[in-house]
Design a protein around this motif. Structure first.
Motif, short mmCIF file in Angstrom:
data_model
loop_
_atom_site.label_atom_id
_atom_site.label_comp_id
_atom_site.label_asym_id
_atom_site.label_seq_id
_atom_site.Cartn_x
_atom_site.Cartn_y
_atom_site.Cartn_z
N ARG A 49 67.88 -25.70 0.96
CA ARG A 49 66.91 -26.78 0.85
C ARG A 49 65.63 -26.27 0.20
NH1 ARG A 49 67.34 -29.93 6.54
NH2 ARG A 49 65.77 -31.23 5.54
N PHE A 50 64.84 -27.21 -0.31
CA PHE A 50 63.65 -26.89 -1.09
C PHE A 50 62.71 -25.95 -0.33
CE2 PHE A 50 59.39 -27.54 -2.68
CZ PHE A 50 59.55 -27.55 -4.04
N ASN A 51 62.35 -26.32 0.91
CA ASN A 51 61.38 -25.51 1.66
C ASN A 51 61.90 -24.11 1.97
OD1 ASN A 51 59.39 -27.46 1.68
ND2 ASN A 51 60.06 -28.35 3.61
N GLU A 52 63.18 -24.01 2.25
CA GLU A 52 63.76 -22.69 2.50
C GLU A 52 63.76 -21.86 1.22
OE1 GLU A 52 67.80 -20.55 4.23
OE2 GLU A 52 67.68 -22.74 4.24
N LEU A 53 64.06 -22.50 0.11
CA LEU A 53 64.02 -21.83 -1.18
C LEU A 53 62.61 -21.32 -1.46
CD1 LEU A 53 65.48 -21.03 -3.79
CD2 LEU A 53 65.08 -23.34 -4.64
N GLN A 54 61.62 -22.15 -1.20
CA GLN A 54 60.22 -21.75 -1.41
C GLN A 54 59.85 -20.57 -0.52
OE1 GLN A 54 57.30 -24.84 -0.78
NE2 GLN A 54 55.70 -23.67 -1.81
N ASN A 56 61.77 -18.24 0.47
CA ASN A 56 62.47 -17.04 -0.01
C ASN A 56 61.89 -16.48 -1.31
OD1 ASN A 56 65.16 -16.20 1.48
ND2 ASN A 56 64.85 -18.39 1.79
N ILE A 57 60.94 -17.19 -1.90
CA ILE A 57 60.33 -16.73 -3.15
C ILE A 57 58.82 -16.65 -2.92
CG2 ILE A 57 60.05 -17.13 -5.63
CD1 ILE A 57 62.61 -18.86 -5.45
N PRO A 58 58.34 -15.51 -2.44
CA PRO A 58 56.92 -15.39 -2.12
C PRO A 58 56.01 -15.67 -3.32
CG PRO A 58 58.15 -13.49 -1.31
CD PRO A 58 59.08 -14.29 -2.17
N GLY A 59 54.99 -16.48 -3.07
CA GLY A 59 53.98 -16.73 -4.09
C GLY A 59 54.20 -17.96 -4.94
N ILE A 60 55.37 -18.58 -4.87
CA ILE A 60 55.63 -19.75 -5.71
C ILE A 60 55.11 -21.00 -5.01
CG2 ILE A 60 57.97 -20.22 -4.86
CD1 ILE A 60 58.71 -20.90 -7.81
N SER A 61 54.42 -21.84 -5.76
CA SER A 61 53.91 -23.09 -5.19
C SER A 61 55.01 -24.15 -5.24
CB SER A 61 52.68 -23.57 -5.96
OG SER A 61 53.06 -24.02 -7.25
N ALA A 62 54.86 -25.18 -4.44
CA ALA A 62 55.83 -26.27 -4.42
C ALA A 62 55.91 -26.95 -5.78
CB ALA A 62 55.47 -27.28 -3.34
N ARG A 63 54.79 -27.12 -6.42
CA ARG A 63 54.76 -27.78 -7.73
C ARG A 63 55.50 -26.97 -8.79
NH1 ARG A 63 49.23 -29.60 -10.86
NH2 ARG A 63 50.26 -30.50 -12.68
N VAL A 64 55.24 -25.68 -8.81
CA VAL A 64 55.91 -24.80 -9.79
C VAL A 64 57.41 -24.75 -9.50
CG1 VAL A 64 56.12 -22.42 -10.60
CG2 VAL A 64 53.86 -23.45 -10.33
N SER A 66 59.26 -26.98 -8.05
CA SER A 66 59.84 -28.27 -8.44
C SER A 66 60.08 -28.33 -9.95
CB SER A 66 58.92 -29.40 -8.00
OG SER A 66 59.43 -30.64 -8.42
N ASN A 67 59.07 -27.92 -10.72
CA ASN A 67 59.21 -27.93 -12.18
C ASN A 67 60.29 -26.97 -12.67
OD1 ASN A 67 57.24 -29.89 -12.55
ND2 ASN A 67 55.60 -28.39 -12.77
N GLU A 68 60.33 -25.78 -12.07
CA GLU A 68 61.33 -24.79 -12.48
C GLU A 68 62.74 -25.28 -12.13
OE1 GLU A 68 60.79 -22.22 -14.32
OE2 GLU A 68 58.65 -21.90 -14.14
#
Length: 125
Positions: A49-54, A56-64, A66-68
């Protein structure tokens, strides 16, 4: 240390241009700070899921993120799965078979990066 690249066949200007163009295309699709990190996490974790993915990737914002993910989906590396039958609606991301074709490239980059770091440490320290 010898930095000479040896090709199995002679490289013409046309072939060189073709190789450069192909590498440029690859970097355009998977380049940048986040895309390979996202692909690696998706391949290691499976459905996520999105939040778990975020997380697992330190430093990435939700907006970035989502775009990636949108870019990766457009290029066939990620599939977005919506489970509308559940409440609340659950959205998961999974790596595609096509994204798994990058595994040998990722492993080669990982090995090269490890060797490069060791070479830098030996030269500097």
């Amino acid at each position: 240390m010898d930095n000479t690249v040896v090709f199995e066949e002679s490289i013409t200007a046309e072939k060189c241009s073709g190789h450069l163009s192909s590498v440029e295309d690859a970097i355009y699709v998977i380049g940048g700070k986040w895309k390979l990190k996202i692909i690696i996490v998706l391949q290691e974790k499976g459905n996520i899921r999105f939040n778990e993915l975020q997380r697992n990737i330190p430093g990435i914002s939700a907006r970035v993120l989502s775009n990636e993910l949108k870019d990766l989906e457009l290029n066939g590396f990620v599939k977005r799965v919506v489970h509308a039958e559940q409440m609340p609606v659950v959205v998961e991301y999974i790596s595609t078979d096509y994204s798994r074709t990058l595994k040998p490239v990722i492993m080669a980059l990982s090995n090269w990066g490890r060797n490069h770091k060791n070479n830098i440490r030996q030269d500097v320290f």
